[in-house]
Design a protein around this motif. Structure first.
Motif, short mmCIF file in Angstrom:
data_model
loop_
_atom_site.label_atom_id
_atom_site.label_comp_id
_atom_site.label_asym_id
_atom_site.label_seq_id
_atom_site.Cartn_x
_atom_site.Cartn_y
_atom_site.Cartn_z
N GLY A 60 -6.84 -3.34 7.80
CA GLY A 60 -7.74 -2.32 8.39
C GLY A 60 -7.86 -1.15 7.67
O GLY A 60 -7.67 -0.10 8.03
N GLY A 61 -8.42 -1.18 6.52
CA GLY A 61 -8.85 0.05 5.60
C GLY A 61 -7.23 0.51 5.02
O GLY A 61 -7.52 1.82 4.03
N LEU A 62 -6.36 -0.16 4.68
CA LEU A 62 -5.07 0.43 4.07
C LEU A 62 -5.58 0.18 2.53
O LEU A 62 -6.36 -0.87 2.10
N TYR A 63 -4.85 0.84 1.61
CA TYR A 63 -5.03 0.53 0.34
C TYR A 63 -3.73 -0.09 -0.35
O TYR A 63 -2.75 -0.17 0.31
N ARG A 64 -3.78 -0.75 -1.66
CA ARG A 64 -2.70 -1.30 -2.06
C ARG A 64 -1.70 -0.62 -2.28
O ARG A 64 -1.60 0.62 -2.53
N GLY A 65 -0.54 -1.06 -1.83
CA GLY A 65 0.65 -0.30 -1.59
C GLY A 65 1.05 0.17 -0.29
O GLY A 65 2.23 0.90 0.16
N GLN A 66 0.04 0.45 0.61
CA GLN A 66 0.26 0.96 2.23
C GLN A 66 0.49 -0.23 2.85
O GLN A 66 0.98 0.06 4.16
#
Length: 114
Positions: A60-66
C-alpha cells in the motif's frame, strides 16, 4: 531440537530459504505507483495480475525498507522456498547458490542453532 543444514546441491535452493528471511520483500519493487506513467521500470512483462494485486494490497504505497523485514512476501516458510520463483526480482536471481553470501548465511544459521 537441533537441525543441521546440509550443503545444498548447486542445482537447487529447495528447503533452505535463508536468503528470504530478514531481508524485507524485494518484490516490493514490483508495486504499482499511481504517479508512474508508461511501462513499469522493474516489473517483468507478463507478471500475473493476482501477484501484482497481492503486492499492491500488502504494501500500500510503502517504499523499499519500510516493509516488514521478517521475510519476503513470497517466501513460503513451511516449504522454505519462494512461492513465485519464476517471477522473483533480479536481486534474488543474482544471489548465488553456494556463493560467499549464501554460505555465510548458512553458517550463521548453523551457529545460531547450536
Amino acid at each position: 531440537m537441533t537441525i543441521e543444514l546440509e550443503q545444498l546441491d548447486p542445482e537447487t535452493c529447495d528447503s533452505c530459504g535463508l536468503c528470504c528471511e530478514g531481508i524485507g520483500s524485494p518484490v516490493l519493487i514490483y508495486q504499482t505507483h499511481r504517479n508512474h506513467i508508461g511501462p513499469h521500470p522493474f516489473r517483468p512483462e507478463g507478471l500475473p495480475q493476482p501477484l501484482i494485486n497481492e503486492i499492491d494490497e500488502t504494501f500500500g504505497g510503502l517504499y523499499r525498507g519500510q516493509e516488514p523485514q521478517e521475510r519476503c512476501l513470497w517466501f513460503d516458510p513451511e516449504r522454505r522456498r519462494c512461492r513465485h520463483y519464476e517471477w522473483r526480482p533480479q536481486i534474488c536471481r543474482d544471489y548465488e547458490l553456494g556463493g560467499t553470501a549464501c554460505l555465510i548465511r548458512r553458517e550463521e544459521e548453523r551457529a545460531n542453532r547450536q
